[in-house]
Write an enzyme that holds these catalytic residues in place. Structure first.
Site, short mmCIF file in Angstrom:
data_model
loop_
_atom_site.label_atom_id
_atom_site.label_comp_id
_atom_site.label_asym_id
_atom_site.label_seq_id
_atom_site.Cartn_x
_atom_site.Cartn_y
_atom_site.Cartn_z
N HIS A 190 0.81 -1.22 0.00
CA HIS A 190 0.00 0.00 0.00
C HIS A 190 0.85 1.27 0.00
O HIS A 190 0.57 2.23 0.74
CB HIS A 190 -0.94 0.01 1.20
CG HIS A 190 -1.94 -1.11 1.21
ND1 HIS A 190 -2.40 -1.71 0.05
CD2 HIS A 190 -2.57 -1.75 2.24
CE1 HIS A 190 -3.27 -2.66 0.36
NE2 HIS A 190 -3.38 -2.71 1.68
N HIS A 244 -9.99 1.18 0.63
CA HIS A 244 -9.81 0.02 1.52
C HIS A 244 -10.86 -0.01 2.63
O HIS A 244 -10.54 -0.25 3.79
CB HIS A 244 -8.41 0.05 2.13
CG HIS A 244 -7.87 -1.29 2.51
ND1 HIS A 244 -8.50 -2.12 3.41
CD2 HIS A 244 -6.75 -1.95 2.12
CE1 HIS A 244 -7.78 -3.22 3.58
NE2 HIS A 244 -6.72 -3.15 2.79
N GLU A 259 -11.92 -4.51 -3.01
CA GLU A 259 -11.06 -3.42 -3.46
C GLU A 259 -10.82 -3.53 -4.97
O GLU A 259 -10.09 -4.42 -5.43
CB GLU A 259 -9.72 -3.47 -2.73
CG GLU A 259 -9.85 -3.47 -1.21
CD GLU A 259 -8.57 -3.95 -0.55
OE1 GLU A 259 -7.53 -3.26 -0.70
OE2 GLU A 259 -8.60 -5.02 0.09
#
Length: 385
Positions: free
Chosen positions: A139, A210, A349
Site C-alpha cells: 500500500h 480500503h 477493493e
C-alpha cells in the site's frame, strides 16, 4: 510535506472560498447521523488541518469522510425495514487513525497491495521502494497516501474532492504525482469514487479504497453468512509471503468460486485445507474480473441476510481484491466501542493486480507524463428480502 499546488492564484483563491463555505456547511451540527462528532476529527497533523466531511443525498444516505488518508469513516444506508445502519468499520476520532498504522477506509496509493521485495525494473532502472510488510512493500510503503493529509473541497452536499501532490521519490516511487479523488453520493444510494492523476516521470500507479464492509451494521457479526458473487473466472494465487506467484488459476472447484452467489463461509468450507486459504488465513486474493473494464457490468455483489442490504460493485479496473478480514484480532476498538475481531468485515477493493510491476503478463500499471491515470469504482446499495 509537500501539498497540492493550485496552478493560478485566482483558482487558489476560489478553492479557499469553497473550502471555507464547506466548513460553514459542516458546522450546522457537530454530530452526524452515524453518531460521529466532527470536532473529534479536527486536528493539525504535520502542519495540515484534518476534518470530517459529510455527504448526504435526498434518500437520507450519509457518508462521512476524513481528509486524513481520504478515509471513509462511516456509511449510513437503509436496511430492508427502512432503518439506517452503518456498514463500514472505522473509528470515532482521528487519534485512533494516527496512533496505529492501518488502512481502515483509506484511499490507497501510490500502489495498492504488495510489490515483491520492494523493488521492480522500470525501463533500464531498478526502482527500490520503502519495505514495510516483512520483505515486501504494501500500500505504497510507510509514507502511503493513507497517512497523508489531502486538500479537501466540498462543492455541494453530495460531493467531496480530495487532492494531494506526491513528491518525486516518495516511498521510493519515481515522479511527482498530482492526484485528485472525487467521491460523489448519487440519488440511487451509490457512492462513486473517481481517481485522476498525472505524473512528471514514468512511474507505476494502482489506487483503490480500503473500506471494511459489514452490511449487517453490527461488527459483532461475522461476514461468513453474507452472500457473495464475484464476476471472475480466475484468481491470482499467492506464495507463502502473500505475493502473487504470477499465475492465473481458474476458480472452478476451489473455495474461490463465487461465480454463483454463495455464503462466504460456505465457499471457504468447500476445502478448508486448501493451501491458498491456509497461506492467507482466509480469502485475501485478487480476482481476475470478466467485466472488461466496463463500469456498467457488475463486478461483485454482497448481500447480508441479517439486514437485507445489498451492495453492488462496479469498476473500470481489471481486478478485485477480496479480503475477509483475516488479520483482525479484536485489538482495535472501533465505533460504539466494538472490538473488530477476525472476519467481521470484508473488503472489495477494485484494483490492478498486486505486484504487477514484476509480472509483465499482468495488465500494466505504468503511467507516463502526458497520459493521465484514470480509474473509477462505484458502490451501490439496495435492499431485498
Amino acid at each position: 510535506m509537500i501539498k497540492t499546488i493550485i496552478n493560478t492564484a485566482v483558482v487558489g483563491a476560489i478553492s479557499m472560498l469553497l473550502f471555507a463555505a464547506c466548513g460553514q456547511r459542516n458546522t450546522t451540527t457537530a454530530f452526524t447521523k452515524s453518531g460521529l462528532d466532527r470536532r473529534n476529527f479536527q486536528r493539525v497533523i504535520d502542519g495540515d488541518s484534518t476534518d470530517l466531511f459529510v455527504l448526504t443525498n435526498a434518500a437520507g444516505m450519509e457518508v462521512c469522510i476524513t481528509n486524513y488518508g481520504g478515509r471513509i469513516v462511516s456509511m449510513m444506508v437503509p436496511d430492508a425495514e427502512g432503518e439506517f445502519r452503518d456498514v463500514v468499520l472505522g473509528f470515532d476520532n482521528i487519534d485512533e487513525y494516527t496512533s496505529r498504522p492501518s488502512s481502515f477506509g483509506a484511499t490507497i496509493g501510490r500502489f495498492a497491495n504488495r510489490i515483491k521485495h520492494g523493488r521492480f525494473v522500470l525501463g533500464s532502472d531498478t526502482v527500490r521502494l520503502d519495505v514495510n510488510s516483512g520483505i515486501h512493500t504494501i500500500h505504497g510503503g510507510s509514507e502511503g497516501w493513507q497517512y497523508q493529509v489531502f486538500d479537501a473541497v466540498q462543492p455541494d452536499d453530495s460531493t467531496l474532492v480530495l487532492a494531494y501532490l506526491s513528491p518525486d521519490g516518495e516511498g521510493g516511487f519515481p515522479g511527482e504525482v498530482n492526484v485528485e479523488v472525487t467521491l460523489s453520493l448519487g440519488h440511487r444510494n451509490e457512492l462513486a469514487i473517481d481517481y485522476r492523476a498525472s505524473t512528471t516521470k514514468t512511474t507505476v500507479m494502482n489506487m483503490t479504497n480500503h473500506s471494511f464492509f459489514n452490511l449487517s451494521g453490527d461488527a459483532g457479526n461475522t461476514i461468513l453468512n453474507d452472500i457473495l458473487f464475484v464476476n471472475a473466472d480466475g484468481f491470482t494465487p499467492l506464495d507463502s509471503t502473500l505475493v502473487p506467484t504470477g499465475e492465473i488459476t481458474p476458480v472452478k472447484g476451489t473455495p474461490f468460486d463465487f461465480t454463483k452467489p454463495l455464503a462466504i463461509g460456505e465457499g471457504m468450507a468447500r476445502d478448508t485445507l486448501h493451501e491458498q486459504l491456509r497461506v492467507a488465513g482466509g480469502i485475501d486474493h485478487n480476482f481476475v474480473l470478466n467485466t472488461r473494464h466496463d463500469p456498467l457490468v457488475p463486478a461483485a455483489r454482497l448481500y447480508s441476510p441479517r439486514s437485507g442490504i445489498v451492495m453492488e460493485v462496479y469498476t473500470t479496473e481489471p481486478g478485485l481484491q477480496v479480503y475477509t478480514g483475516n488479520m483482525l484480532d479484536g485489538s482495535r476498538i472501533g465505533k460504539r466501542q466494538q472490538p473488530y475481531d477476525k472476519q467481521v468485515a470484508v473488503c472489495l477493493e477494485a484494483q490492478h493486480f498486486p505486484d504487477s510491476p514484476n509480472n509483465p503478463q499482468f495488465p500494466s500499471t505504468v503511467i507516463e507524463p502526458g497520459t493521465p491515470y484514470r480509474s473509477s469504482c462505484t458502490y451501490r446499495f439496495l435492499t431485498e428480502r
